[in-house]
Design an enzyme around this catalytic site. Structure first.
Site, PDB file in Angstrom:
ATOM      1  CB  SER A  24      -0.786   0.193   1.350  1.00 48.97           C
ATOM      2  OG  SER A  24      -2.103  -0.934   0.957  1.00 48.97           O
ATOM      3  CE  LYS A  73      -9.494  -5.422   5.279  1.00 45.96           C
ATOM      4  NZ  LYS A  73      -9.341  -6.070   3.987  1.00 45.96           N
ATOM      5  CG  ASN A  94     -11.013  -1.045   3.010  1.00 48.33           C
ATOM      6  OD1 ASN A  94     -11.795   0.121   3.090  1.00 48.33           O
ATOM      7  ND2 ASN A  94     -10.426  -1.319   1.876  1.00 48.33           N
ATOM      8  CG  ASN A 160     -15.711 -20.062   6.802  1.00 47.51           C
ATOM      9  OD1 ASN A 160     -14.474 -19.775   6.115  1.00 47.51           O
ATOM     10  ND2 ASN A 160     -15.854 -19.933   7.989  1.00 47.51           N
ATOM     11  NE  ARG A 161     -10.319 -22.818   9.544  1.00 49.76           N
ATOM     12  CZ  ARG A 161      -9.333 -22.394   9.981  1.00 49.76           C
ATOM     13  NH1 ARG A 161      -8.010 -22.947   9.775  1.00 49.76           N
ATOM     14  NH2 ARG A 161      -9.420 -21.084  10.393  1.00 49.76           N
ATOM     15  CG  MET A 227     -10.283 -11.647  -2.764  1.00 43.28           C
ATOM     16  SD  MET A 227     -11.250 -10.900  -1.485  1.00 43.28           S
ATOM     17  CE  MET A 227     -13.012 -11.556  -1.820  1.00 43.28           C
ATOM     18  CE1 TYR A 229      -2.026  -8.011  -1.554  1.00 42.95           C
ATOM     19  CE2 TYR A 229       0.545  -7.922  -2.105  1.00 42.95           C
ATOM     20  CZ  TYR A 229      -0.603  -7.613  -1.312  1.00 42.95           C
ATOM     21  OH  TYR A 229      -0.256  -6.304  -0.375  1.00 42.95           O
ATOM     22  N   GLY A 250      -4.988 -11.098  -6.194  1.00 41.56           N
ATOM     23  CA  GLY A 250      -5.437 -10.089  -5.707  1.00 41.56           C
ATOM     24  C   GLY A 250      -4.775  -8.720  -5.656  1.00 41.56           C
TER      25      GLY A 250
END
Ligand code: ATR
Length: 283
Positions: A24, A73, A94, A160-161, A227, A229, A250
Site C-alpha cells: 500500500s 477491519k 478498510n 467456510n471451515r 484475493m 497476492y 488479488g
C-alpha cells in the site's frame, strides 16, 4: 519524501499486523506522484491488542487517513462514529477518514468490494448469471458480498471451515439476493459440481496452506481468483492452474481499492494501470 515546493496535505498510512509485506505505501506514493499531491504514507504495525491506541496516536499526531488490513477491519468498524452504507453493511472497515477537528466523528468506509469489481472488469470477469463458489467467511468476504450480489449471479455458495460463520453471512445478506441461489456449506461439504468462478477469500494462503477442495468444482473454463497476492502465484492459483483454469491474484484488487480510498481522501481519481504495471514489474 514530498517535493519541498508542494504543500503537504497530510499523513496517511496502512495499519495491520503483520504489515511489512504491504504494497500500500508504494501504491499511494505512486498515486500521489501521478496526481501531484504531496503526502506521507507509511506502514504502521499495531500490536494485536493495541489497535485502538495506535489509531488514536496516529490521529493525535495529525494523521488524516488510514487503510486498515488484517486482522483489524472489524475493530476499525467498531471504533467508527460514522459509517458509509457499504461499510455498515459489510461490518468491516478498510478506510478511516479523520477530520482535522478532533470533535468531529471518524468516518469509516469499505472500498474492498468496489476494488474487486473494478479488477473483475479489468480482467473481463463477469458475474451476472454465473455460478460462484466463494471460499471464506471473514472480513474479506463481508467486504465484497453486497457488490457481488448486486451483480445477480445465478448461484453464490459460501464455503467456510467453520460452517456457522458462513451461515451467519447468509442471514445477514439474504435480503440482497432476490435473484440468486444464495447458500452456505462447510469447506469439506462442497458439492462435487463445477463452478464458473471460484474466489478464495480465506487467509489460508498466508501460511501456504492448500484448501481441501474437490477436483470436481473446477474445469478448464472456470476462473479462479485469489484475493491474496504475493511475488509468486499463490497456492490456490497453482492448484487451479494445474487443473487448466485461468487464475488471478488479488494485486489488481489491492490497487483498485487503494484508488477508491485515495479518491475518498483527496477527491482525485488516480490512473490505476501504470501502478498495476509498476507492481507487476517488481521482483
Ligand atoms: P480476513 O479479514 O482476511 O477475511 P479473517 O476475518 O480472519 O480475515 O477470516 C479468515 C478466513 O480465512 C476465515 O473464513 C477462516 O475460516 P474460519 O472462519 O473457519 O476460521 C479462513 N481460513 C483461515 N485459515 C484457513 C485454513 N487454513 N483453512 C481454511 N480456511 C481458513
Amino acid at each position: 519524501m514530498p517535493d519541498q515546493a508542494q504543500k503537504l496535505v497530510g499523513q496517511y498510512g496502512v495499519i495491520g499486523n503483520p504489515i511489512s509485506h504491504s504494497r500500500s505505501p508504494l501504491i499511494h506514493q505512486a498515486f500521489a506522484k501521478q496526481t501531484g499531491i504531496a503526502l506521507e504514507y507509511t506502514a504502521i504495525l499495531a500490536p494485536l491488542d493495541g489497535f485502538e491506541a495506535s489509531v488514536a496516536a496516529f490521529w493525535q499526531n495529525g494523521g488524516r487517513g488510514l487503510n486498515v488490513t488484517v486482522p483489524f477491519k472489524a475493530q476499525a468498524f467498531a471504533l467508527c462514529h460514522n459509517l458509509s452504507e457499504r461499510a455498515a453493511r459489510a461490518g468491516a472497515v478498510n478506510t478511516l477518514i479523520f477530520p482535522a477537528d478532533s470533535l468531529q466523528p471518524i468516518l469509516g468506509d469499505n472500498t474492498d468490494g468496489a476494488g474487486l469489481l473494478q479488477d473483475f472488469a479489468f480482467h473481463g470477469i463477469s458475474i451476472h448469471g454465473k455460478k460462484i463458489l466463494l471460499i471464506g467467511a471473514g472480513g474479506a468476504t463481508r467486504g465484497v458480498l453486497a457488490p457481488l450480489l448486486a451483480e445477480q449471479p445465478a448461484q453464490l455458495l459460501i464455503a467456510n471451515r467453520r460452517e456457522k460463520t458462513a451461515q451467519a453471512l447468509i442471514a445477514d445478506f439474504v435480503d440482497l439476493a432476490p435473484n440468486t441461489a444464495f447458500a452456505a456449506c462447510a469447506l469439506d461439504a462442497i458439492p462435487k459440481e463445477a463452478f464458473d468462478l471460484i474466489i478464495n477469500a480465506t487467509s489460508a494462503g498466508l501460511s501456504d496452506t492448500q484448501l481441501p477442495l474437490p477436483d470436481a468444482v473446477i474445469h478448464t473454463d472456470t476462473v479462479a481468483y485469489d484475493m491474496a497476492y504475493g511475488s509468486q502465484p499463490t497456492v490456490f492459483m497453482r492448484w487451479s492452474q494445474a487443473r487448466g483454469a485461468k487464475a488471478f491474484d488479488g494485486l489488481g484488487m489491492l490497487v483498485e481499492q487503494a484508488a477508491v480510498s485515495f479518491y475518498l481522501w483527496h477527491g482525485v481519481r488516480p490512473e490505476t494501470r501504470p501502478v498495476r504495471d509498476l507492481l507487476r514489474a517488481l521482483p
